[in-house]
Design an enzyme around this catalytic site. Structure first.
Site, PDB file in Angstrom:
ATOM      1  N   HIS A 145       0.861  -1.184   0.000  1.00  0.00           N
ATOM      2  CA  HIS A 145       0.000   0.000   0.000  1.00  0.00           C
ATOM      3  C   HIS A 145       0.899   1.236   0.000  1.00  0.00           C
ATOM      4  CE1 HIS A 145      -2.854   2.968   1.685  1.00  0.00           C
ATOM      5  NE2 HIS A 145      -3.822   2.151   1.341  1.00  0.00           N
ATOM      6  N   ASP A 222       2.922  -4.614   8.257  1.00  0.00           N
ATOM      7  CA  ASP A 222       1.668  -3.888   8.047  1.00  0.00           C
ATOM      8  C   ASP A 222       0.537  -4.913   8.158  1.00  0.00           C
ATOM      9  OD1 ASP A 222      -0.639  -2.729   7.056  1.00  0.00           O
ATOM     10  OD2 ASP A 222       0.276  -1.945   5.231  1.00  0.00           O
ATOM     11  N   GLN A 225      -4.616  -5.382   6.982  1.00  0.00           N
ATOM     12  CA  GLN A 225      -5.552  -6.266   6.287  1.00  0.00           C
ATOM     13  C   GLN A 225      -5.587  -7.675   6.872  1.00  0.00           C
ATOM     14  OE1 GLN A 225      -7.684  -5.252   4.074  1.00  0.00           O
ATOM     15  NE2 GLN A 225      -6.877  -3.189   3.863  1.00  0.00           N
ATOM     16  N   LYS A 248     -10.635  -0.778  10.274  1.00  0.00           N
ATOM     17  CA  LYS A 248     -10.722  -1.953   9.408  1.00  0.00           C
ATOM     18  C   LYS A 248     -11.100  -3.207  10.197  1.00  0.00           C
ATOM     19  CE  LYS A 248      -7.286  -0.141   6.161  1.00  0.00           C
ATOM     20  NZ  LYS A 248      -8.206   0.210   5.062  1.00  0.00           N
ATOM     21  N   CYS A 382      -4.722   2.565  -3.758  1.00  0.00           N
ATOM     22  CA  CYS A 382      -3.506   3.080  -3.116  1.00  0.00           C
ATOM     23  C   CYS A 382      -2.360   2.091  -3.242  1.00  0.00           C
ATOM     24  CB  CYS A 382      -3.764   3.410  -1.642  1.00  0.00           C
ATOM     25  SG  CYS A 382      -4.887   4.783  -1.387  1.00  0.00           S
TER      26      CYS A 382
END
Length: 423
Positions: A145, A222, A225, A248, A382
């Site tokens: 991202h 990261d 997700q 999220k 993104c």
């Protein structure tokens, strides 16, 4: 912790009710916790498949935040009065909830941020300032991202650091052999996504961490997700830093978390200055608070931290393993159904399903699906370097959550077939 009475009453009842039915994934019961799923768009039932961008919020999260605003609203840490102490209790209890959720060793390793983006920027700024010099290298991947690209590029322009990129193979997986070849004596950090926000590809982060640590290189994950979809264990993964976003994972917007190993957070300088993060200020010198407060300048969003903790309580009550199993079954079903559409090209799989259909522009598909009540994301998500690698300008993305159903997938597929006929 203080007796907060009304603040927790309804939340506890909801979680107890869910816990009683934990062995049964009752999708109808779960969907009732999200009233927005009952609304209509353009006269059609809403089918919300834009969860990788943001998830909907269960009533218990909204109720918990409302109750705190109504009954326990006071600035945290600084006040000696009852409300301030009560609000501080809730805020620090949220930190402990998050520690348990990701299995960190100490609450001192949990830093509140505005989200994954700020968490990565914090590491990029503080790590590069204190641990890197011109010519030193950071490794990222081709499927990142922008939030895990741009902060490092900013540091490259300021400090002269070098960004190296792990390529992606044609099967939408990272090339780990190529990663091994990227390490050099100048490599200082690996910053990698756990799950791609475009393709749903899950990277073998534990293996990547072992590889990096063999070169004495720390790793930032990261997890924006992955946190909503599967259990996270930072000790099992072995990572040095990990970032996630509340919005999220069924929590409020504008709140997130940076996990950092205590020894690393002790080494890094503060990211921002001001109230809360100071120990003592004189005209000659400022000394800083202990962890994690050294990285939390200003008044925190203590209402949102309580909301995030409530969202995590909701996830735990359903069970992260149960959520993962439900979404895996749903993703498999969705991929099978989507592949039946003539001309559809699917990129990857998992909780985020990105695709294009023939020569139809992704924006046209998304716009027409919207008129059918189906909310999907279109564009580059993104992740423009990844779009370049895929050879497309953008895709349609349908991303799944714990409240989605096979019937909604059927609606999506039927809608896509209508769109194809129109073109």
């Amino acid at each position: 912790m203080s007796n907060n009475g009304k603040v927790f009453k309804e939340f506890v009842v909801i979680l107890q009710s869910i816990e009683e039915n934990r062995n049964m994934y009752d999708i109808n019961r779960i969907r009732k916790d999200f009233p927005i799923l009952e609304r209509e768009v353009y006269g059609r039932p809403l089918v919300y498949l834009d969860n990788a961008a943001t998830t909907q919020k269960p009533l218990c999260v909204l109720d918990a935040m409302r109750e705190e605003y109504l009954n326990v609203n006071a600035n945290v840490h600084r006040g000696v009065h009852y409300l301030s102490q009560q609000a501080t209790d809730l805020h620090e209890a949220a930190r402990e909830t998050i520690r348990k959720f990701i299995n960190a060793r100490k609450t001192e390793e949990i830093v509140f941020t505005r989200g994954t983006t700020e968490a990565i920027n914090l590491v990029a700024s503080s790590f590069c300032e204190s641990q890197m010099k011109a010519g030193d290298e950071v490794i990222v991947s081709e499927m990142e991202h922008h939030s895990n690209i741009v902060p490092w590029q900013l540091q490259a322009s300021r400090l002269g650091i070098v960004l190296k990129v792990v390529p992606m193979k044609d099967n939408f997986e990272l090339d780990l052999e190529a990663l091994e070849q990227l390490f050099s004596e100048k490599t200082r950090l690996v910053s990698i996504t756990h799950v791609s926000n475009v393709m749903g590809t899950e990277n073998p982060v534990s293996e990547i961490v072992r590889m990096a640590h063999a070169h004495d290189v720390p790793v930032l994950i990261d997890a924006a997700q992955s946190a909503p979809h599967e259990p996270l264990d930072v000790q099992a993964i072995g990572c040095d830093f990990l970032a996630l976003s509340g919005h999220k994972m069924y929590g409020p917007t504008g709140i997130g978390v940076l996990y950092g190993r205590e020894e690393w957070l002790e080494k890094l300088p503060p990211y921002q200055g001001g109230g809360e993060m100071i120990d003592r200020v004189t005209w000659e010198k400022t000394t800083f608070e202990r962890l994690p407060f050294k990285f939390e300048a200003g008044t925190p969003d203590y209402i949102a931290t309580h909301g995030l903790a409530t969202a995590i309580g909701y996830l735990n009550a359903i069970g992260m393993e149960e959520i993962a199993a439900h979404e895996k079954e749903l993703a498999t079903y969705a991929a099978e159904q989507l592949k039946q559409i003539e001309g559809l090209e699917l990129y990857g799989g998992g909780s985020s399903l990105s695709f294009n259909v023939g020569n139809i522009h992704h924006l046209d598909i998304g716009t027409l699906l919207d008129r059918l009540g189906i909310a999907v994301r279109t564009g580059h998500h993104c992740a423009q370097p990844l779009m370049t690698r895929l050879g497309v300008q953008g895709t349609v993305r349908a991303s799944l959550a714990l409240y989605n159903t096979k019937e909604e997938i059927d609606t999506l597929v039927a809608g896509l077939k209508r769109v194809v006929k129109m073109f």
